[in-house]
Design an enzyme around this catalytic site. Sequence first.
Site, PDB file in Angstrom:
ATOM      1  N   LYS A   1      24.039  -7.163  23.263  1.00  0.00           N
ATOM      2  CA  LYS A   1      23.817  -6.741  21.771  1.00  0.00           C
ATOM      3  C   LYS A   1      24.264  -5.362  21.065  1.00  0.00           C
ATOM      4  O   LYS A   1      24.330  -4.020  21.561  1.00  0.00           O
ATOM      5  CB  LYS A   1      22.756  -6.418  20.633  1.00  0.00           C
ATOM      6  CG  LYS A   1      22.016  -8.062  21.657  1.00  0.00           C
ATOM      7  CD  LYS A   1      20.621  -8.098  21.374  1.00  0.00           C
ATOM      8  CE  LYS A   1      19.812  -9.625  22.153  1.00  0.00           C
ATOM      9  NZ  LYS A   1      19.419  -9.024  23.458  1.00  0.00           N
TER      10      LYS A   1
ATOM     11  N   TYR B   1      19.084  -1.277  25.462  1.00  0.00           N
ATOM     12  CA  TYR B   1      17.698  -1.467  26.363  1.00  0.00           C
ATOM     13  C   TYR B   1      18.228  -1.014  27.455  1.00  0.00           C
ATOM     14  O   TYR B   1      17.896  -0.576  28.148  1.00  0.00           O
ATOM     15  CB  TYR B   1      18.093  -2.761  26.691  1.00  0.00           C
ATOM     16  CG  TYR B   1      17.033  -4.139  25.854  1.00  0.00           C
ATOM     17  CD1 TYR B   1      16.995  -3.463  24.963  1.00  0.00           C
ATOM     18  CD2 TYR B   1      17.848  -5.028  26.109  1.00  0.00           C
ATOM     19  CE1 TYR B   1      16.291  -5.394  24.288  1.00  0.00           C
ATOM     20  CE2 TYR B   1      17.466  -6.182  25.428  1.00  0.00           C
ATOM     21  CZ  TYR B   1      16.875  -6.236  23.980  1.00  0.00           C
ATOM     22  OH  TYR B   1      16.624  -7.327  23.314  1.00  0.00           O
TER      23      TYR B   1
ATOM     24  N   HIS C   1      22.280  -6.258  16.892  1.00  0.00           N
ATOM     25  CA  HIS C   1      21.206  -6.446  16.671  1.00  0.00           C
ATOM     26  C   HIS C   1      19.927  -6.067  15.839  1.00  0.00           C
ATOM     27  O   HIS C   1      18.241  -7.122  15.828  1.00  0.00           O
ATOM     28  CB  HIS C   1      20.700  -5.224  17.927  1.00  0.00           C
ATOM     29  CG  HIS C   1      19.976  -5.478  18.687  1.00  0.00           C
ATOM     30  ND1 HIS C   1      19.786  -4.860  20.137  1.00  0.00           N
ATOM     31  CD2 HIS C   1      18.986  -6.174  18.660  1.00  0.00           C
ATOM     32  CE1 HIS C   1      18.177  -5.195  20.694  1.00  0.00           C
ATOM     33  NE2 HIS C   1      17.831  -5.902  19.582  1.00  0.00           N
TER      34      HIS C   1
ATOM     35  N   ASP D   1      20.631 -12.143  28.770  1.00  0.00           N
ATOM     36  CA  ASP D   1      19.898 -10.961  27.735  1.00  0.00           C
ATOM     37  C   ASP D   1      20.172  -9.612  27.897  1.00  0.00           C
ATOM     38  O   ASP D   1      18.598  -9.128  28.102  1.00  0.00           O
ATOM     39  CB  ASP D   1      19.300 -11.815  26.838  1.00  0.00           C
ATOM     40  CG  ASP D   1      18.862 -11.223  25.316  1.00  0.00           C
ATOM     41  OD1 ASP D   1      20.153 -11.866  24.863  1.00  0.00           O
ATOM     42  OD2 ASP D   1      18.358 -10.484  25.161  1.00  0.00           O
TER      43      ASP D   1
HETATM   44  P1  NAP Z   1       8.117 -11.376  26.391  1.00  0.00           P
HETATM   45  O1  NAP Z   1       9.322 -12.595  27.312  1.00  0.00           O
HETATM   46  O2  NAP Z   1       7.265 -13.242  25.644  1.00  0.00           O
HETATM   47  O3  NAP Z   1       6.833 -11.038  27.462  1.00  0.00           O
HETATM   48  C1  NAP Z   1       6.939 -10.076  28.691  1.00  0.00           C
HETATM   49  C2  NAP Z   1       6.315 -10.055  28.922  1.00  0.00           C
HETATM   50  O4  NAP Z   1       5.782 -10.801  29.920  1.00  0.00           O
HETATM   51  C3  NAP Z   1       6.300  -9.316  30.528  1.00  0.00           C
HETATM   52  O5  NAP Z   1       4.865  -7.751  30.210  1.00  0.00           O
HETATM   53  C4  NAP Z   1       6.431 -10.083  31.210  1.00  0.00           C
HETATM   54  O6  NAP Z   1       5.264  -8.781  32.555  1.00  0.00           O
HETATM   55  C5  NAP Z   1       5.136 -10.863  31.085  1.00  0.00           C
HETATM   56  N1  NAP Z   1       5.265 -11.961  31.604  1.00  0.00           N
HETATM   57  C6  NAP Z   1       6.674 -12.899  31.724  1.00  0.00           C
HETATM   58  N2  NAP Z   1       6.828 -13.962  32.364  1.00  0.00           N
HETATM   59  C7  NAP Z   1       5.454 -13.454  32.774  1.00  0.00           C
HETATM   60  C8  NAP Z   1       4.114 -15.057  33.158  1.00  0.00           C
HETATM   61  N3  NAP Z   1       4.514 -16.316  33.895  1.00  0.00           N
HETATM   62  N4  NAP Z   1       2.759 -14.327  33.644  1.00  0.00           N
HETATM   63  C9  NAP Z   1       2.162 -13.834  33.209  1.00  0.00           C
HETATM   64  N5  NAP Z   1       3.093 -12.399  32.472  1.00  0.00           N
HETATM   65  C10 NAP Z   1       4.229 -12.879  32.523  1.00  0.00           C
HETATM   66  O7  NAP Z   1       8.761 -10.254  25.534  1.00  0.00           O
HETATM   67  P2  NAP Z   1      10.037  -9.851  25.509  1.00  0.00           P
HETATM   68  O8  NAP Z   1      10.565  -9.337  26.620  1.00  0.00           O
HETATM   69  O9  NAP Z   1       9.650  -8.571  24.109  1.00  0.00           O
HETATM   70  O10 NAP Z   1      11.123 -10.701  24.743  1.00  0.00           O
HETATM   71  C11 NAP Z   1      11.800 -11.659  26.032  1.00  0.00           C
HETATM   72  C12 NAP Z   1      13.581 -11.578  25.653  1.00  0.00           C
HETATM   73  O11 NAP Z   1      13.248 -11.182  24.354  1.00  0.00           O
HETATM   74  C13 NAP Z   1      13.584  -9.713  26.428  1.00  0.00           C
HETATM   75  O12 NAP Z   1      13.433  -9.322  27.063  1.00  0.00           O
HETATM   76  C14 NAP Z   1      15.002  -9.292  25.307  1.00  0.00           C
HETATM   77  O13 NAP Z   1      16.060  -9.782  25.922  1.00  0.00           O
HETATM   78  C15 NAP Z   1      14.753 -10.137  24.124  1.00  0.00           C
HETATM   79  N6  NAP Z   1      14.264 -10.353  22.769  1.00  0.00           N
HETATM   80  C16 NAP Z   1      15.540  -9.654  22.063  1.00  0.00           C
HETATM   81  C17 NAP Z   1      14.947  -9.020  20.648  1.00  0.00           C
HETATM   82  C18 NAP Z   1      15.528  -8.554  19.196  1.00  0.00           C
HETATM   83  O14 NAP Z   1      15.326  -7.633  18.943  1.00  0.00           O
HETATM   84  N7  NAP Z   1      16.893  -9.361  19.587  1.00  0.00           N
HETATM   85  C19 NAP Z   1      13.518  -8.170  20.520  1.00  0.00           C
HETATM   86  C20 NAP Z   1      12.138  -8.544  21.582  1.00  0.00           C
HETATM   87  C21 NAP Z   1      12.778  -9.172  22.542  1.00  0.00           C
HETATM   88  P3  NAP Z   1       6.662  -9.068  33.758  1.00  0.00           P
HETATM   89  O15 NAP Z   1       7.373  -7.784  33.720  1.00  0.00           O
HETATM   90  O16 NAP Z   1       5.076  -7.950  34.445  1.00  0.00           O
HETATM   91  O17 NAP Z   1       6.123 -10.130  34.415  1.00  0.00           O
END
Ligand code: NAP
Length: 287
Positions: free
Chosen positions: A81, A52, A113, A47
């Site tokens: 997006k 990004y 997005h 994704d």
């Molecule tokens: P998330 O996946 O909920 O959390 C990511 C965080 O958790 C990072 O700080 C990561 O750190 C940590 N992490 C991941 N796995 C872990 C584990 N097993 N143990 C401990 N810590 C862990 O947050 P997100 O990046 O907001 O959401 C995920 C994805 O969804 C995004 O990357 C993006 O592709 C998409 N997204 C889309 C939108 C939108 O507007 N459409 C908005 C937000 C997100 P490390 O990297 O240090 O492991």
Amino acid sequence: MSTCPSVRLSTGAQMPLLGLGTYKLVGAENVLQAVDAALAAGYRSFDSAAVYRNEADVGRALKESLPKYGLSREDVFITSKLGPKDQGANAMEGAVRSLTQLDLGYIDLYLIHWPGTQGLDVTDHKNPDNRAASWAALEELHAQGKLKAIGVSNYTPTHMRELLQSCKVPPALLQAEFHPRLGQPELRALCLESGVCFQAYSSLGRAELLTDPVVLEVAKNCSRTPAQVLLRWAVQQNIGVLPKSSSSERIRSNADIFDFTLCDEDMAKLNGLDCGQRFCWDPSHVL
Ligand code: NAP
């Protein structure tokens, strides 16, 4: 990783329930290491997004790593997006830029997005017109086969109804924030009745949910990590997840969610956390 199931989009395409999130994954080396670790761990979905600023690095990393695992372009599902700065009249140009940056021939799923437009007030009456213009551009590229499926992200039920009433091609998917503290019942019901696939982002609450006492208790009960519990909670409801990690070890362990089941009692405990809390932006004020 145990086998990752897929969900069928309205286009007929199969989308893996697990994908690698790439928000904040920047720099060619970091992206290559994460993409390579994800492919090794069995991820087949990635994704990205124009905002990004990693589309080119994601595309390059895939081209470099896919052959290592005996895989080709068709074996992976790529989402990107349209940035809010390109919403409206610039949407065609923005989507073509994403295609060029990724340079993978086509994009499996391309999303608007955000319902708003960068630089416009959330209450500006041009917001709905710009959304409609963006959707028309996506429909055109979809007809040309360059965007295999098109959808939206961060749309509220109001934005979704507006789109469903006016579109020629219905959205295949809505990507929205979803985790035990934000159950999104109205959006999910609307998607279900309209044939729109619902996909979660920020399943780990940007890591803040990993220390929630209920999540920790369930994790202890089933001898899994808090992240695995949060991801399992969603995929057990047939909702796709996109955990982001920059660590190969965490990328691997986040994929180990298809060989266990959360019992009804644990699912109910997690469902009980819903309090409407967001860790990301709230789109509900965008006109
Ligand atoms: P998330 O996946 O909920 O959390 C990511 C965080 O958790 C990072 O700080 C990561 O750190 C940590 N992490 C991941 N796995 C872990 C584990 N097993 N143990 C401990 N810590 C862990 O947050 P997100 O990046 O907001 O959401 C995920 C994805 O969804 C995004 O990357 C993006 O592709 C998409 N997204 C889309 C939108 C939108 O507007 N459409 C908005 C937000 C997100 P490390 O990297 O240090 O492991």
